[in-house]
Scaffold this motif. Structure first.
Motif, PDB file in Angstrom:
ATOM      1  N   SER A 135      -1.727  -4.212  -4.829  1.00  0.00           N
ATOM      2  CA  SER A 135      -1.667  -4.824  -6.710  1.00  0.00           C
ATOM      3  C   SER A 135      -1.488  -6.379  -6.959  1.00  0.00           C
ATOM      4  CB  SER A 135      -0.721  -4.266  -7.126  1.00  0.00           C
ATOM      5  OG  SER A 135      -0.874  -2.646  -7.184  1.00  0.00           O
ATOM      6  N   ALA A 162       2.061   1.026  -3.816  1.00  0.00           N
ATOM      7  CA  ALA A 162       1.544  -0.628  -4.641  1.00  0.00           C
ATOM      8  C   ALA A 162       0.160  -0.501  -4.255  1.00  0.00           C
ATOM      9  CB  ALA A 162       2.380  -1.490  -3.955  1.00  0.00           C
ATOM     10  N   ILE A 163      -0.805   0.946  -4.321  1.00  0.00           N
ATOM     11  CA  ILE A 163      -2.253   0.183  -4.069  1.00  0.00           C
ATOM     12  C   ILE A 163      -3.216   0.907  -4.956  1.00  0.00           C
ATOM     13  CG2 ILE A 163      -3.954   0.814  -2.366  1.00  0.00           C
ATOM     14  CD1 ILE A 163      -3.016   0.744   0.151  1.00  0.00           C
ATOM     15  N   GLY A 164      -3.582   0.105  -5.652  1.00  0.00           N
ATOM     16  CA  GLY A 164      -4.390   0.405  -6.879  1.00  0.00           C
ATOM     17  C   GLY A 164      -3.899   1.572  -8.410  1.00  0.00           C
ATOM     18  N   LYS A 172     -13.555  -1.898  -0.976  1.00  0.00           N
ATOM     19  CA  LYS A 172     -14.207  -0.322  -0.955  1.00  0.00           C
ATOM     20  C   LYS A 172     -14.891   0.202  -1.521  1.00  0.00           C
ATOM     21  CE  LYS A 172      -9.266  -0.621  -2.179  1.00  0.00           C
ATOM     22  NZ  LYS A 172      -7.834  -0.048  -2.536  1.00  0.00           N
ATOM     23  N   ASN A 204     -11.119  -6.892  -0.140  1.00  0.00           N
ATOM     24  CA  ASN A 204     -11.649  -5.396   0.027  1.00  0.00           C
ATOM     25  C   ASN A 204     -12.572  -4.431  -1.376  1.00  0.00           C
ATOM     26  OD1 ASN A 204     -11.776  -2.690   0.923  1.00  0.00           O
ATOM     27  ND2 ASN A 204      -9.476  -2.513   0.950  1.00  0.00           N
ATOM     28  N   HIS A 212      -6.858   1.538   7.200  1.00  0.00           N
ATOM     29  CA  HIS A 212      -6.189   1.176   5.568  1.00  0.00           C
ATOM     30  C   HIS A 212      -5.657   2.416   5.157  1.00  0.00           C
ATOM     31  CE1 HIS A 212      -6.597   1.024   1.174  1.00  0.00           C
ATOM     32  NE2 HIS A 212      -6.510  -0.135   1.718  1.00  0.00           N
ATOM     33  N   GLU A 263       0.289  -2.975   3.384  1.00  0.00           N
ATOM     34  CA  GLU A 263       0.470  -2.555   2.249  1.00  0.00           C
ATOM     35  C   GLU A 263       1.570  -0.826   2.191  1.00  0.00           C
ATOM     36  OE1 GLU A 263      -4.295  -4.174   0.712  1.00  0.00           O
ATOM     37  OE2 GLU A 263      -4.238  -2.074   2.490  1.00  0.00           O
ATOM     38  N   GLY A 290      -7.650  -5.284  -3.291  1.00  0.00           N
ATOM     39  CA  GLY A 290      -8.438  -4.617  -3.684  1.00  0.00           C
ATOM     40  C   GLY A 290      -9.554  -4.838  -4.878  1.00  0.00           C
ATOM     41  N   GLY A 291      -8.755  -4.193  -6.003  1.00  0.00           N
ATOM     42  CA  GLY A 291      -9.234  -3.880  -7.390  1.00  0.00           C
ATOM     43  C   GLY A 291      -9.559  -5.670  -7.952  1.00  0.00           C
TER      44      GLY A 291
HETATM   45  P1  PGA Z   1      -4.919  -2.770  -4.625  1.00  0.00           P
HETATM   46  O1  PGA Z   1      -5.385  -2.415  -3.303  1.00  0.00           O
HETATM   47  O2  PGA Z   1      -4.661  -4.549  -4.633  1.00  0.00           O
HETATM   48  O3  PGA Z   1      -6.210  -2.329  -5.536  1.00  0.00           O
HETATM   49  O4  PGA Z   1      -3.984  -2.691  -4.705  1.00  0.00           O
HETATM   50  C1  PGA Z   1      -5.471  -3.283  -1.951  1.00  0.00           C
HETATM   51  C2  PGA Z   1      -5.670  -2.359  -0.798  1.00  0.00           C
HETATM   52  O5  PGA Z   1      -6.239  -1.248  -1.254  1.00  0.00           O
HETATM   53  O6  PGA Z   1      -6.128  -2.713   0.280  1.00  0.00           O
END
Ligand code: PGA
Length: 258
Positions: free
Chosen positions: A218, A176-178, A16, A14, A100, A172, A239-240
């Motif tokens: 992450s 834990a996101i970003g 973004k 993803n 999301h 998700e 994501g990242g």
């Molecule tokens: P991340 O994002 O891997 O940067 O934590 C995951 C996502 O938003 O789908």
């Protein structure tokens, strides 16, 4: 039994709001080269809308899946700034990420809206990647299951079993996101198993066994193998770490370290 069915892993990057067209083509080119050595796995990318057309052209004949990051629920209309599912289909997308947490947090995507979008996606031949996940405060308050159950029930309302089994679900946890803070293997497995059981209750055992559930938050090369080894973790939404070929390939090659 659900776990006896072999589900093909699916890992989607993803992107973004990152990557110009040129940058997108460069990244996708690197992935295409590596794809043949990855084995039996579905790999997808979700570039921003502006790069979808160019990436689709580069992907012609390739097994890489193309996903959009959002869509509107109407097929066309006076909705300035929005993109309709048939437009995504037309440009070459097979998947669309819906619900999301960034959409839910910053753009008002409610459970009801996610459901409308999911039904529209199916109606126009797109596979929705439906995201669910709890906030940190909700986890700390012991509400994780309550929250993901509400999100899942709402997202799948009015969707029949034939469609549901083709959907991709992504767990998700928002905390834990970003953040660099991943759910532990056990935390992910626990929620994935819960979601699969719930799909079994909403539909039937065979739908639950067929549905693929990605983990997101992450994910990186260092933790991918452990997460992917969990019986109910069938892939990752990244994501990242999907923005650089080496980092994403490190995840796609998770079997090497498992
Ligand atoms: P991340 O994002 O891997 O940067 O934590 C995951 C996502 O938003 O789908």
């Amino acid at each position: 039994m659900a776990d006896e069915i072999k589900r093909k892993p699916i890992i989607i990057g993803n992107w973004k709001m990152y990557k110009t067209v040129g940058e997108a083509l460069e990244l996708v080119g690197a992935l295409q080269k590596a794809l043949p050595r990855l084995g039996d796995i579905d790999v997808g990318v979700a570039p921003p809308f502006t790069a979808l057309g160019a990436v689709a052209r580069q992907l012609e004949g390739s097994a890489l899946l193309l996903a959009a990051q959002n869509c509107h629920f109407e097929a066309a209309g006076a909705f300035t700034g929005e993109i309709a599912p048939p437009m995504l289909k037309d440009v070459g997308c097979s998947h669309v990420i819906l619900g999301h947490s960034e959409r839910r947090q910053f753009f008002g995507d409610t459970d009801e809206l996610v459901n409308k979008k999911a039904r529209a996606a199916f109606a126009h031949g797109l596979v929705p990647v439906i995201c669910v996940g709890e906030l940190l405060a909700e986890r700390e308050a012991g509400q994780t299951f309550l929250v993901v159950e509400r999100q899942l029930r709402a997202a799948f309302a009015g969707i029949d079993a034939t469609a549901a089994r083709r959907a991709v679900l992504a767990y998700e946890p928002v905390w834990a996101i970003g953040t660099g803070r991943t759910a532990t293997d056990a935390q992910a497995q626990e929620v994935h198993a819960f979601l699969r059981q719930l799909v079994g209750e909403l539909y039937d055992g065979s739908t639950a066994a067929a549905l693929r559930i990605q983990y997101g938050g992450s994910v990186k090369a260092e933790n991918a193998a452990g997460l992917m080894a969990q019986p109910d973790v069938d892939g990752a939404l990244v994501g990242g770490a999907s923005l650089k070929p080496e980092a994403f390939l490190g995840i796609l090659e998770y079997r090497r370290t498992s």
